[in-house]
Design a protein around this motif. Structure first.
Motif, PDB file in Angstrom:
ATOM      1  N   UNK A 132       0.849  -1.200   0.000  1.00  0.00           N
ATOM      2  CA  UNK A 132       0.000   0.000   0.000  1.00  0.00           C
ATOM      3  C   UNK A 132       0.878   1.242   0.000  1.00  0.00           C
ATOM      4  N   UNK A 133       0.604   2.159  -0.912  1.00  0.00           N
ATOM      5  CA  UNK A 133       1.349   3.411  -0.973  1.00  0.00           C
ATOM      6  C   UNK A 133       0.822   4.343   0.115  1.00  0.00           C
ATOM      7  N   UNK A 134       1.720   4.772   1.005  1.00  0.00           N
ATOM      8  CA  UNK A 134       1.310   5.620   2.120  1.00  0.00           C
ATOM      9  C   UNK A 134       1.733   7.079   1.933  1.00  0.00           C
ATOM     10  N   UNK A 135       2.674   7.332   1.034  1.00  0.00           N
ATOM     11  CA  UNK A 135       3.104   8.709   0.754  1.00  0.00           C
ATOM     12  C   UNK A 135       3.813   8.723  -0.588  1.00  0.00           C
ATOM     13  N   UNK A 136       3.756   9.857  -1.281  1.00  0.00           N
ATOM     14  CA  UNK A 136       4.424   9.991  -2.577  1.00  0.00           C
ATOM     15  C   UNK A 136       5.120  11.347  -2.664  1.00  0.00           C
ATOM     16  N   UNK A 137       6.111  11.410  -3.539  1.00  0.00           N
ATOM     17  CA  UNK A 137       6.811  12.674  -3.795  1.00  0.00           C
ATOM     18  C   UNK A 137       7.413  12.589  -5.191  1.00  0.00           C
ATOM     19  N   UNK A 138       7.777  13.731  -5.734  1.00  0.00           N
ATOM     20  CA  UNK A 138       8.412  13.759  -7.048  1.00  0.00           C
ATOM     21  C   UNK A 138       9.296  14.988  -7.167  1.00  0.00           C
ATOM     22  N   UNK A 139      10.228  14.931  -8.110  1.00  0.00           N
ATOM     23  CA  UNK A 139      11.054  16.096  -8.434  1.00  0.00           C
ATOM     24  C   UNK A 139      11.053  16.259  -9.944  1.00  0.00           C
ATOM     25  N   UNK A 140      11.016  17.496 -10.403  1.00  0.00           N
ATOM     26  CA  UNK A 140      11.048  17.773 -11.837  1.00  0.00           C
ATOM     27  C   UNK A 140      12.445  17.519 -12.370  1.00  0.00           C
ATOM     28  N   UNK A 141      12.523  16.866 -13.522  1.00  0.00           N
ATOM     29  CA  UNK A 141      13.817  16.552 -14.114  1.00  0.00           C
ATOM     30  C   UNK A 141      14.412  17.760 -14.839  1.00  0.00           C
ATOM     31  N   UNK A 142      13.549  18.524 -15.511  1.00  0.00           N
ATOM     32  CA  UNK A 142      13.990  19.751 -16.197  1.00  0.00           C
ATOM     33  C   UNK A 142      15.219  19.519 -17.078  1.00  0.00           C
ATOM     34  N   UNK A 143      15.256  18.368 -17.749  1.00  0.00           N
ATOM     35  CA  UNK A 143      16.350  18.086 -18.672  1.00  0.00           C
ATOM     36  C   UNK A 143      17.662  17.717 -18.022  1.00  0.00           C
ATOM     37  N   UNK A 144      17.674  17.486 -16.712  1.00  0.00           N
ATOM     38  CA  UNK A 144      18.923  17.173 -16.010  1.00  0.00           C
ATOM     39  C   UNK A 144      19.502  15.846 -16.495  1.00  0.00           C
ATOM     40  N   UNK A 145      20.820  15.807 -16.621  1.00  0.00           N
ATOM     41  CA  UNK A 145      21.524  14.583 -16.974  1.00  0.00           C
ATOM     42  C   UNK A 145      22.782  14.466 -16.104  1.00  0.00           C
ATOM     43  N   UNK A 146      23.460  13.349 -16.224  1.00  0.00           N
ATOM     44  CA  UNK A 146      24.723  13.166 -15.523  1.00  0.00           C
ATOM     45  C   UNK A 146      24.608  13.321 -14.017  1.00  0.00           C
ATOM     46  N   UNK A 147      25.574  14.001 -13.422  1.00  0.00           N
ATOM     47  CA  UNK A 147      25.617  14.158 -11.971  1.00  0.00           C
ATOM     48  C   UNK A 147      24.444  14.974 -11.445  1.00  0.00           C
ATOM     49  N   UNK A 148      23.941  15.896 -12.235  1.00  0.00           N
ATOM     50  CA  UNK A 148      22.777  16.670 -11.783  1.00  0.00           C
ATOM     51  C   UNK A 148      21.570  15.745 -11.587  1.00  0.00           C
ATOM     52  N   UNK A 149      21.406  14.774 -12.479  1.00  0.00           N
ATOM     53  CA  UNK A 149      20.305  13.829 -12.327  1.00  0.00           C
ATOM     54  C   UNK A 149      20.509  12.957 -11.090  1.00  0.00           C
ATOM     55  N   UNK A 150      21.755  12.575 -10.813  1.00  0.00           N
ATOM     56  CA  UNK A 150      22.044  11.797  -9.596  1.00  0.00           C
ATOM     57  C   UNK A 150      21.700  12.621  -8.356  1.00  0.00           C
ATOM     58  N   UNK A 151      22.023  13.905  -8.372  1.00  0.00           N
ATOM     59  CA  UNK A 151      21.704  14.788  -7.249  1.00  0.00           C
ATOM     60  C   UNK A 151      20.200  14.838  -7.017  1.00  0.00           C
ATOM     61  N   UNK A 152      19.417  14.845  -8.098  1.00  0.00           N
ATOM     62  CA  UNK A 152      17.959  14.856  -7.956  1.00  0.00           C
ATOM     63  C   UNK A 152      17.453  13.567  -7.316  1.00  0.00           C
ATOM     64  N   UNK A 153      18.089  12.451  -7.621  1.00  0.00           N
ATOM     65  CA  UNK A 153      17.723  11.190  -6.969  1.00  0.00           C
ATOM     66  C   UNK A 153      17.955  11.293  -5.459  1.00  0.00           C
ATOM     67  N   UNK A 154      19.097  11.854  -5.072  1.00  0.00           N
ATOM     68  CA  UNK A 154      19.395  12.047  -3.644  1.00  0.00           C
ATOM     69  C   UNK A 154      18.359  12.970  -2.995  1.00  0.00           C
ATOM     70  N   UNK A 155      18.003  14.048  -3.670  1.00  0.00           N
ATOM     71  CA  UNK A 155      17.026  14.985  -3.111  1.00  0.00           C
ATOM     72  C   UNK A 155      15.664  14.318  -2.930  1.00  0.00           C
ATOM     73  N   UNK A 156      15.271  13.511  -3.907  1.00  0.00           N
ATOM     74  CA  UNK A 156      13.996  12.810  -3.796  1.00  0.00           C
ATOM     75  C   UNK A 156      14.009  11.830  -2.631  1.00  0.00           C
ATOM     76  N   UNK A 157      15.097  11.095  -2.470  1.00  0.00           N
ATOM     77  CA  UNK A 157      15.195  10.151  -1.358  1.00  0.00           C
ATOM     78  C   UNK A 157      15.189  10.854  -0.007  1.00  0.00           C
ATOM     79  N   UNK A 158      15.892  11.975   0.088  1.00  0.00           N
ATOM     80  CA  UNK A 158      15.868  12.747   1.333  1.00  0.00           C
ATOM     81  C   UNK A 158      14.444  13.141   1.704  1.00  0.00           C
TER      82      UNK A 158
END
Length: 396
Positions: A132-158
């Motif tokens: 059962x999904x109890x909470x959701x979140x998302x971050x906009x990609x805005x064309x991010x690639x490379x390390x910037x995209x990895x940073x967005x993964x970290x931000x989403x997990x935080x």
């Protein structure tokens, strides 16, 4: 900024990750070699409780075929690790001392799941052990690639980890591209990732078990969990990929690229130019941006209705041409489509079924079923949760 150990509940003591996409079945059953027996038996006990719900130790012994002494030993260990809890005595009219019921601690853990497959955003969710999904979140990609995209993964997990106070069993990630069993993203062109050790980096940053796999391979786990059997799932989005389970095992292939059907050229008549430079790739016929653009070009007028339907049917025929050899070679009985229902469900799906039936032996595939997934856009998130359950506890 990455959350610290002090700010989140600790993972269970048994949290050493086991790669799911290795050569092993998803659910424990039957006997194994002596050197693997204890780990297998743990999974067997957990699977029995997870599937059947609260049981006594004697019930589990009967269900698994293990001795009561073995069950008592394993249950004591699992209770000590916080994975199993005692629920109290069974209300029983039978003579003798009432049995004590045990179960997986379904409320004591959460799973964090990420879907990195969409081209405009990264999505994440917190799920309980029952999916059962109890909470959701998302971050906009805005064309991010490379390390910037990895940073967005970290931000989403935080952000997601801040939404739960429960112990986190693990993190499951569905990534686009070719992903090796050890969680290295070998190639994800849309994100600019090459040989990225995503699993290792996330585990080091968040101090939790992490499992990373291709998004289509993750999505098929959600379907298999609810309906075990051999099947192929085709995920249609920005690209086209497939996940395949045969004999209870996810199929990866020698180069971890099984299911990469998007760049299979369909037919010998050319076709639309693909982003890879070839003409007539399945992705050029079927990917959501291409189909949407073509339908918009045809317009909404009544006169264009037949052309719109033919466009969808042609995409369905091309998909059927690619799938027919797979279905025929493996004698699959089920094909599942995942993607926008407004594009896939209707003429496209009908044309795919017709093509499959016309290109395979009817007597061997009379029970062939092709359907849309019931999980909608959450299928990768739910599959990522199954991946963590299987990797950490051996259950699904």
């Amino acid at each position: 900024m990455t959350a610290t150990d002090a700010s989140r509940p600790a993972a269970p003591a048994s949290s050493a990750s086991v790669p799911l996409f290795a050569d092993r079945v998803l659910r424990a059953s039957g006997k194994v070699l002596p050197e693997h027996a204890r780990s297998h038996n743990r999974s067997l006990v957990l699977q029995t409780l997870y599937t059947n719900g609260a049981q006594s130790r004697a019930d589990v012994a009967r269900e698994t075929g293990l001795t009561r002494v073995t069950i008592s030993d394993l249950v004591a260990e699992l209770i000590g690790e916080g994975l199993v809890v005692e629920l109290g005595q069974r209300e029983d009219a039978r003579p003798g001392k009432p049995a004590t019921l045990i179960d997986v601690d379904r409320t004591g853990f959460h799973i964090v799941a990420l879907d990195l497959s969409e081209h405009t955003r990264f999505r994440g969710a917190i799920l309980d052990l029952d999916g059962t999904i109890v909470a959701q979140a998302e971050v906009a990609l805005d064309g991010a690639t490379g390390e910037r995209a990895v940073t967005l993964v970290h931000e989403l997990l935080d952000g997601l980890l801040a939404l739960t106070n429960a112990r986190v069993l693990g993190i499951g990630v569905g990534s686009p591209g070719v992903v090796e069993p050890n969680g290295v993203v070998r190639s994800a062109p849309n994100l600019g990732w090459t040989d990225l050790p995503l699993q290792e980096r996330l585990a080091a940053a968040f101090h939790l078990p992490v499992h990373v796999a291709n998004d289509a391979n993750v999505a098929v786990l959600a379907e298999h969990a609810s309906a075990p059997g051999d099947l192929i799932l085709v995920k249609v989005g920005h690209g086209v990929g497939a996940g395949l389970i045969v004999g209870g095992r996810p199929v990866l292939g020698a180069g971890s690229a099984a299911g990469e059907i998007g760049h299979v050229v369909v037919g010998t008549d050319g076709g639309p130019r693909c982003a890879c430079g070839k003409d007539g790739c399945l992705e050029a016929w079927l990917a959501v941006p291409r189909l949407t653009a073509e339908l918009e070009r045809l317009g909404e007028a009544d006169a264009a209705a037949s052309a719109r339907e033919e466009t969808l049917r042609e995409a369905g025929r091309r998909l059927g041409i690619v799938l027919a050899p797979v279905v025929g070679a493996l004698n699959l009985s089920e094909v599942v489509l995942s993607g926008p229902a407004e594009l896939l469900d209707g003429p496209l799906l009908e044309a795919t079924v017709e093509t499959l039936r016309n290109r395979t032996m009817a007597e061997h595939h009379r029970d062939l079923r092709l359907r849309m997934t019931a999980y909608g856009q959450d299928i990768v998130l739910r599959g990522a949760a199954v991946m963590v359950l299987s990797g950490q506890l051996g259950v699904s």
